[in-house]
Design an enzyme around this catalytic site. Structure first.
Site, PDB file in Angstrom:
ATOM      1  CE1 TYR A 272      36.909  36.697  41.592  1.00 30.83           C
ATOM      2  CE2 TYR A 272      35.246  38.405  41.733  1.00 30.83           C
ATOM      3  CZ  TYR A 272      35.837  37.262  42.221  1.00 30.83           C
ATOM      4  OH  TYR A 272      35.348  36.684  43.355  1.00 30.83           O
TER       5      TYR A 272
ATOM      6  CG  HIS B 261      36.265  34.841  48.015  1.00 29.34           C
ATOM      7  ND1 HIS B 261      36.952  35.111  46.867  1.00 29.34           N
ATOM      8  CD2 HIS B 261      35.002  35.253  47.768  1.00 29.34           C
ATOM      9  CE1 HIS B 261      36.140  35.645  45.968  1.00 29.34           C
ATOM     10  NE2 HIS B 261      34.949  35.752  46.507  1.00 29.34           N
TER      11      HIS B 261
ATOM     12  CG  ASP C 229      40.282  34.023  47.267  1.00 27.21           C
ATOM     13  OD1 ASP C 229      39.681  34.469  46.271  1.00 27.21           O
ATOM     14  OD2 ASP C 229      40.061  34.424  48.428  1.00 27.21           O
TER      15      ASP C 229
HETATM   16  C1  PPY Z   1      31.475  36.018  45.312  1.00 28.24           C
HETATM   17  O1  PPY Z   1      30.272  35.785  45.132  1.00 28.24           O
HETATM   18  O2  PPY Z   1      32.095  35.496  46.214  1.00 28.24           O
HETATM   19  C2  PPY Z   1      32.187  36.919  44.468  1.00 28.24           C
HETATM   20  O3  PPY Z   1      33.312  37.149  44.678  1.00 28.24           O
HETATM   21  C3  PPY Z   1      31.510  37.580  43.370  1.00 28.24           C
HETATM   22  C4  PPY Z   1      31.330  36.789  42.167  1.00 28.24           C
HETATM   23  C5  PPY Z   1      30.082  36.754  41.671  1.00 28.24           C
HETATM   24  C6  PPY Z   1      29.874  36.072  40.525  1.00 28.24           C
HETATM   25  C7  PPY Z   1      30.914  35.468  39.865  1.00 28.24           C
HETATM   26  C8  PPY Z   1      32.169  35.534  40.381  1.00 28.24           C
HETATM   27  C9  PPY Z   1      32.378  36.191  41.537  1.00 28.24           C
END
Ligand code: PPY
Length: 499
Positions: A238, A358, A266
Site C-alpha cells: 500500500y 480486491h 485499486d
Molecule cells: C482490505 O481489507 O481489503 C485490505 O486490503 C486491507 C486493509 C486493511 C485496512 C486498511 C486498508 C487496507
C-alpha cells in the site's frame, strides 16, 4: 539498567488526562495518542493503567506501538509481578465459540476449500468473520468473482498418456509447485495467534509463494524470518502518502530477499464493507454517536477504513518510474480492471499485472478478474502482438477461486498463475498451519485429477482451446441480491374465497 516501574504507579495513570498502558512488559504513555488511535480511544481507555497485551496482540504487529509513539513516551519496563492481572470476562457467546472450536471436525473430513470457509465462519469471533468476509456495498462483485468461473466450460482432450502429470510452474522466474500463490490478506492474527506465519510455514513445505501484506498483523520481519532459506516471498504494497515510509518499506523488503513488489492500485479509498462497519458500530457504545470530519478518523467506518488513512489517494502513472528507481524487484500492478490499463502497464514496462477487484471489497459491480483476463489477452495480442502466458509481461488473476478447475481455466486463458486469498486465510483460522497444508494438499489432489481428465500433461498443454469462455462476459444472469430480496415483501397471489 533502568529501574522498573511498579504496577501501582502505572495504575494511577488510568484516565483520559493521563493514560499509560503496558504492552509486553513495557509501559507507554498514550495520552496524546488517544484521539489518533485508528481503533478509537475507547478501547485504549478500557486498559488505561493496565496490561493491554492480550487485547493488543491479535491486531497489531509487535512493533506498531514502538514505531508509532515518540521515544519520550516509552516509559520503560514494568515489574510484572506487581501488575494486577487483567481478567477478561468470558461471555456466554465466547464460551459457545470455544465449544465450537472443540467440536471442529478432524482435518481428514475437510474435502475442499469451501469446507474451511464453513468452519472458519463458525469458529472465528464475529468481528474477525465480519472483517474477513466483508465486501463492498451489496457484495455483488464478491459473489460474481466465483460465479464468473461457472460461465467457462472445459473442452477436454482424450487418449493422451496422462500417467504422469506435472502442474508446477515458474512465477516471475521462481519455481512454484502449482500455478497458485498466496495473495495478501490483512490482519491475520484476528483469526489465529500465529497469523500470517501459518501461511509462511505451510508454504515452505509445499513450495508455494506467499505474498506478504503491508497490513499483516505479524511484522514483516517476523514473516520473513519464518521462511526457510531459499523460500520465495513477494510483497504487497500500500503506497504511503509519506514517500519516505514507502521507500523504506520497499528497500527493506528487497534487502530481506523479497522477489516481487505488488503495488495495490485499486484502493485509493477503501470500499464500504458494511458487515465490518456494522460489527464495529455494534461493538461500540450505541449512545455514542461517532462523527467524521473534525475529529479526523471516522470510527463508525469499520476496522479496515479506520486504518486506511495513510494510503496515497494521489498515486498515478507518472509515479511508476520512481518505484523503478528505488528497487530492482520486478514491479507488478495489483488491481488492474480493463485492457486499456493493462496495455498502459505493458507500455510503461512493469513486469506484470494482477487482474483483480480486491476480492470484491472495493468497487461493487467491478468485473471479475477472469473476465478481464479474456479481454486483456485479446487486446494485447491485437495491439502489441503478445501471446500468453508471457514471461516478460505476466498476467495474474485473483478473486473467487475455490477449485483447481478454476485455476486451470485461468491458465488456459493465458494467466501465469492465480492468487488465492481468503481460502488460505480461512484454512489457518480453522486449523492453523496444518489447515493451510491441508488446503495445499487438496489443491494438489485436484490438480492431479483434473490435469488427467483434461488430457494435459503439463501446464503447456492447458491451452485456450481447452475452454469455452464464449459466455464469460455475458452478464445476463447476475448473482442474487440477498439484501434486497430479504427485505422485499412479495405481493402475493389471488386467493380463493375462504370456505
Ligand atoms: C482490505 O481489507 O481489503 C485490505 O486490503 C486491507 C486493509 C486493511 C485496512 C486498511 C486498508 C487496507
Amino acid at each position: 539498567m533502568s529501574e522498573r516501574l511498579s504496577g501501582k504507579t502505572v495504575a494511577q495513570h488510568n484516565s483520559r488526562e493521563s493514560c499509560w498502558i503496558i504492552v509486553h512488559g513495557k509501559v507507554y504513555d498514550v495520552t496524546e495518542f488517544l484521539d489518533e488511535h485508528p481503533g478509537g480511544s475507547k478501547i485504549i481507555l478500557k486498559y488505561a493503567g493496565k496490561d493491554a497485551t492480550q487485547e493488543y496482540d491479535p491486531i497489531h504487529p509487535p512493533d506498531a506501538i514502538t514505531t508509532n509513539l515518540p521515544l519520550e513516551k516509552h516509559l520503560g519496563p514494568v515489574d510484572l509481578e506487581t501488575v494486577e492481572k487483567v481478567v477478561v470476562e468470558i461471555t456466554d457467546e465466547e464460551k459457545a465459540r470455544q465449544e465450537r472450536i472443540s467440536n471442529r471436525p478432524p482435518l481428514d473430513e475437510i474435502l475442499n476449500l469451501h469446507d474451511f470457509e464453513s468452519i472458519a465462519k463458525q469458529v472465528l469471533t464475529e468481528k474477525a468473520w465480519a472483517y474477513y468476509s466483508s465486501a463492498a456495498d451489496d457484495e455483488i462483485t464478491n459473489r460474481e468473482n466465483h460465479a464468473a468461473y461457472h460461465r467457462i466450460w472445459f473442452r477436454p482432450r482424450i487418449l493422451r498418456d496422462v500417467t504422469k502429470v506435472d502442474w508446477s510452474t515458474q512465477i516471475l522466474g521462481h519455481k512454484s509447485s502449482m500455478p497458485v500463490y498466496i495473495s495478501a490478506t490483512a490482519l491475520g492474527k484476528l483469526g489465529h495467534p500465529d497469523g500470517e506465519m501459518n501461511l509462511t510455514r505451510a508454504a515452505a513445505k509445499y513450495g508455494v509463494i506467499q505474498m506478504i501484506p503491508t497490513l499483516a498483523s505479524c511484522s514483516f520481519d517476523e514473516i520473513v524470518d519464518a521462511a526457510q532459506p531459499g523460500q520465495v516471498q513477494f510483497f504487497q504494497l500500500y503506497v504511503n502518502k509519506d514517500r519516505a515510509v514507502t521507500k523504506r518499506l520497499v528497500q527493506h523488503a528487497e534487502s530481506r530477499g523479497v522477489k516481487g513488489l505488488f503495488v495495490t492500485v485499486d484502493a485509493p479509498q477503501l470500499g464500504r464493507r458494511e458487515k465490518d462497519m456494522r460489527m464495529k458500530f455494534e461493538a461500540e457504545d450505541p449512545s455514542v454517536v461517532t462523527k467524521s470530519g473534525s475529529e479526523g478518523v471516522d470510527r463508525s467506518q469499520g476496522a479496515a477504513r479506520a486504518i486506511s488513512s495513510f494510503i496515497d489517494t494521489a498515486l498515478k502513472w507518472d509515479d511508476l518510474p520512481w518505484f523503478k528507481s528505488i528497487t530492482k524487484m520486478p514491479l507488478i500492478l495489483k488491481g488492474v480492471q480493463c485492457w486499456e490499463d493493462a496495455l498502459e502497464a505493458y507500455d510503461v514496462g512493469v513486469a506484470g499485472v494482477v487482474l483483480s477487484n480486491h476480492g470484491g471489497r472495493q468497487l461493487d459491480f467491478a468485473r471479475s478478474g477472469i473476465e478481464i483476463l479474456v479481454e486483456v489477452v485479446a487486446k494485447l495480442k491485437e495491439k502489441r502482438g503478445l501471446s500468453f502466458p508471457n514471461e516478460n509481461f505476466q498476467l495474474f488473476v485473483d478473486g473467487g477461486v475455490r477449485r483447481a478447475t478454476d485455476v486451470l481455466k485461468a491458465i488456459a486463458l493465458g494467466a501465469t498463475a492465480v492468487g488465492v486469498g481468503r481460502p488460505f486465510l480461512y484454512s489457518f483460522c480453522a486449523y492453523g498451519q496444518e489447515g493451510v497444508e491441508k488446503a495445499f494438499q487438496i489443491l494438489h489432489d485436484e490438480f492431479e485429477m483434473n490435469m488427467r481428465l483434461l488430457g494435459a500433461r503439463t501446464l503447456k498443454d492447458v491451452v485456450p482451446e481447452m475452454v469455452d469462455a464464449s459466455n464469460v462476459s455475458s452478464h445476463i444472469v447476475v448473482p442474487g441480491d440477498n439484501l434486497y430480496s430479504n427485505n422485499y415483501e412479495s405481493m402475493g397471489y389471488a386467493k380463493l374465497k375462504e370456505v
